[in-house]
Motif scaffolding. Structure first.
Motif, PDB file in Angstrom:
ATOM      1  N   VAL A 289     -17.657  15.414  -9.999  1.00 17.85           N
ATOM      2  CA  VAL A 289     -18.018  16.087  -8.449  1.00 17.85           C
ATOM      3  C   VAL A 289     -16.158  15.963  -7.861  1.00 17.85           C
ATOM      4  O   VAL A 289     -15.936  14.731  -7.928  1.00 17.85           O
ATOM      5  CB  VAL A 289     -18.513  15.218  -7.636  1.00 17.85           C
ATOM      6  CG1 VAL A 289     -18.515  15.802  -5.821  1.00 17.85           C
ATOM      7  CG2 VAL A 289     -19.860  15.427  -7.504  1.00 17.85           C
ATOM      8  N   LYS A 290     -15.755  16.787  -7.068  1.00 15.64           N
ATOM      9  CA  LYS A 290     -14.095  16.698  -7.438  1.00 15.64           C
ATOM     10  C   LYS A 290     -13.712  15.710  -5.706  1.00 15.64           C
ATOM     11  O   LYS A 290     -14.194  15.764  -4.947  1.00 15.64           O
ATOM     12  CB  LYS A 290     -13.837  18.056  -6.670  1.00 15.64           C
ATOM     13  CG  LYS A 290     -13.601  18.780  -8.013  1.00 15.64           C
ATOM     14  CD  LYS A 290     -12.652  20.090  -7.594  1.00 15.64           C
ATOM     15  CE  LYS A 290     -12.417  21.470  -9.139  1.00 15.64           C
ATOM     16  NZ  LYS A 290     -11.910  22.505  -8.215  1.00 15.64           N
ATOM     17  N   PRO A 291     -12.715  14.818  -6.783  1.00 20.39           N
ATOM     18  CA  PRO A 291     -12.107  14.154  -5.637  1.00 20.39           C
ATOM     19  C   PRO A 291     -10.516  14.716  -5.324  1.00 20.39           C
ATOM     20  O   PRO A 291     -10.253  14.562  -4.253  1.00 20.39           O
ATOM     21  CB  PRO A 291     -11.871  12.412  -5.634  1.00 20.39           C
ATOM     22  CG  PRO A 291     -11.811  12.923  -7.758  1.00 20.39           C
ATOM     23  CD  PRO A 291     -12.936  14.459  -8.008  1.00 20.39           C
ATOM     24  N   TYR A 292     -10.548  15.604  -5.814  1.00 14.86           N
ATOM     25  CA  TYR A 292      -9.326  15.902  -5.323  1.00 14.86           C
ATOM     26  C   TYR A 292      -9.480  17.676  -5.283  1.00 14.86           C
ATOM     27  O   TYR A 292     -10.501  18.232  -5.794  1.00 14.86           O
ATOM     28  CB  TYR A 292      -7.780  16.229  -6.293  1.00 14.86           C
ATOM     29  CG  TYR A 292      -8.054  14.525  -6.765  1.00 14.86           C
ATOM     30  CD1 TYR A 292      -8.020  13.775  -5.823  1.00 14.86           C
ATOM     31  CD2 TYR A 292      -8.633  14.282  -7.915  1.00 14.86           C
ATOM     32  CE1 TYR A 292      -7.426  11.988  -6.254  1.00 14.86           C
ATOM     33  CE2 TYR A 292      -8.052  13.040  -8.723  1.00 14.86           C
ATOM     34  CZ  TYR A 292      -7.736  12.246  -7.640  1.00 14.86           C
ATOM     35  OH  TYR A 292      -7.480  10.542  -8.372  1.00 14.86           O
ATOM     36  N   SER A 293      -8.732  18.204  -3.994  1.00 14.65           N
ATOM     37  CA  SER A 293      -8.211  19.993  -3.883  1.00 14.65           C
ATOM     38  C   SER A 293      -7.862  20.912  -4.631  1.00 14.65           C
ATOM     39  O   SER A 293      -6.771  21.092  -5.304  1.00 14.65           O
ATOM     40  CB  SER A 293      -8.419  20.032  -2.763  1.00 14.65           C
ATOM     41  OG  SER A 293      -8.675  21.437  -2.110  1.00 14.65           O
ATOM     42  N   ALA A 294      -8.497  20.640  -6.096  1.00 13.86           N
ATOM     43  CA  ALA A 294      -7.051  20.728  -6.882  1.00 13.86           C
ATOM     44  C   ALA A 294      -8.192  21.659  -8.177  1.00 13.86           C
ATOM     45  O   ALA A 294      -9.432  20.833  -8.444  1.00 13.86           O
ATOM     46  CB  ALA A 294      -6.272  20.566  -7.263  1.00 13.86           C
TER      47      ALA A 294
END
Length: 484
Positions: A289-294
């Motif tokens: 699950v991504k903590p960053y928008s990249a």
């Protein structure tokens, strides 16, 4: 467990699986025979939270400019239908087009999940396919929907690892769109109630629709839509199989024209990974699950930059060196040039490292047009060199996202940080509490607090829903764009 209404009995004879001992047959049999009771409680709970994360991404992405363009383009071509779109207040289209568009919303801002060993974005594949299929099958219970999500989460990474995982990305394929139709077919096929032979047919028809060029990442909008193509294709494959349409048998293992043979392109493939650990090793728990928008392969670089950021005088940075393995370097190590579009910024390691150092975060705000064009961001990008560190390619497979960031200062001193497992993967995966926090943070501007709470309650209690239409009704009213 309540089973949804499936395709009517046509009187056709049952279709036996051609080789239940082969990789295609073993996967098809396992998917057809697995029940929610067979899934450990911890995996079920993780799956509920993954669904919540995917829904958060869809709510945030539904009214972004790129999504509005996509909706207008698709519905101008395909305006007939009753399949609802997330966040569009009654706008509808056909089931297949709805799967494609709802997927594009989940993918719209690079906030959605990814698998670190076999790159694909599972929620953008399985959720849209099931949301499109469910209204056509009568009542679909929340239990059945959750099982379909889990079986999709399990299928996509397994077939991806069999094909070589990160290697597919390195060769220029959009890997998730190559692996993705199989995940969508598994999820949608679960709602259709396919038997082993039906799943074999669905996998055969999904596999022949694999596609996706990674050159979509530079400036085109279509990168947002490509997982949607895969979700649509997997849904179509499941629906055809449910009608009795016969697909490619033994699609994974055939030496001529088989999925592994063709997309393997002469490289080594790993057919044993398709069924290895079925029912004991749960890929659902490895989904990041991504903590960053990249892009996910850049998260190790972001973590390293954030580790170096404290007490750094940006004006004294003379040079930034970033060492990456082959897949991350090929995907994100290219030289950024102005003007850079949002999609390119989210795929470029120099950009995300620059904003991490300057701003201390890499989320929605760091990708506004004004931020992307800031001179201080480009001053750092212009001082950045990226390198393919071949030693990283020989690390154990779960360490190949390793990235090192080195800062050289005007006085000749250096500081470096190396990250092996980026936040969001392995033992650094976001906790379920973290996912709930991410959901709240992402959606607070898109929907009301009351709707926010109702959706979270419905998703985390999805097993208790008599009909998944109760959740769908919460998703379709209009949302606000986070950029408005």
């Amino acid at each position: 467990m309540t089973t949804p209404t499936a395709v009517k009995d046509t009187g056709k004879p049952a279709r036996p699986a051609t080789d239940p001992a082969g990789p295609t047959g073993r996967l098809a049999t396992w998917v057809a025979q697995t029940t929610l009771a067979d899934v450990p409680a911890s995996v079920r709970d993780r799956a509920r939270h993954l669904v919540l994360d995917g829904i958060a991404c869809a709510l945030v992405g539904a009214q972004l400019p790129v999504s509005r363009n996509g909706v207008e383009g698709v519905t101008a071509l395909d305006s007939a239908g009753d399949a609802a779109l997330v966040g569009w207040d009654g706008r509808a289209t056909s089931a297949t087009s709805a799967a494609m568009l709802n997927s594009s919303f989940i993918q719209a801002f690079e906030l959605d999940d990814y698998h670190p060993l076999a790159p694909l974005h599972s929620n953008s594949l399985v959720l849209p396919a099931m949301l499109a299929a469910a209204p056509r099958l009568g009542r679909v219970s929340g239990e059945r929907f959750l099982l379909g999500a889990i079986l999709g989460y399990e299928t996509g990474p397994r077939v991806g690892q069999a094909l070589g995982g990160l290697d597919v990305l390195s060769r220029g394929w959009h890997s998730g769109v190559v692996f993705g139709p199989l995940a969508a077919a598994a999820a949608a096929g679960t709602l259709y109630g396919l038997d082993p032979a039906g799943f074999e047919d669905a996998f055969g028809m999904a596999a022949t629709q694999s596609c996706g060029l990674m050159s979509a990442m530079y400036e085109s909008m279509v990168k947002r839509m490509q997982h949607g193509f895969a979700s649509r294709n997997g849904l179509t494959a499941a629906a055809l199989a449910a009608s009795g349409y016969v697909g490619i048998k033994r699609v994974f293992e055939r030496p001529y024209g088989g999925w592994l043979a063709v997309f393997g392109e002469g490289h080594r493939t790993y057919s044993e990974d398709i069924s290895k650990g079925l029912g004991t090793l749960w890929e659902t728990e490895r989904i990041a699950v991504k903590p960053y928008s990249a892009m996910g392969l850049l998260h190790a670089a972001i973590d390293a930059a954030l580790e170096l950021r404290p007490n750094v005088d940006v004006s004294q940075i003379q040079r930034i060196d970033i060492d990456m393995g082959e897949a991350a370097y090929a995907h994100g190590g290219w030289k950024a040039e102005r003007p850079l579009q949002v999609i390119g910024a989210q795929m470029n390691v120099a950009y995300v490292v620059a904003v991490a150092i300057l701003d201390g975060d890499v989320l929605v705000g760091q990708f506004s047009p004004d931020w992307i064009n800031r001179d201080d961001v480009w001053a750092l990008i212009d001082r950045t060199l990226t390198h393919h560190e071949r030693a990283y390619d020989n690390l154990p497979i779960d360490e190949r996202l390793t990235t090192r960031v080195r800062l050289t200062f005007n006085d000749g001193s250096t500081r470096a940080a190396e990250v092996v497992h980026p936040r969001g993967t392995g033992d650094r995966n976001l906790t379920n509490a973290d996912i709930r926090d991410k959901y709240a943070k992402l959606t607070h501007r898109a929907i009301s607090a009351e709707r926010q709470a109702a959706i979270e309650k419905a998703v985390l209690g999805i097993d208790a829903l008599d009909d998944i239409a109760q959740l769908a009704a919460l998703l379709t009213p209009a949302v606000r764009s986070p950029l408005d």
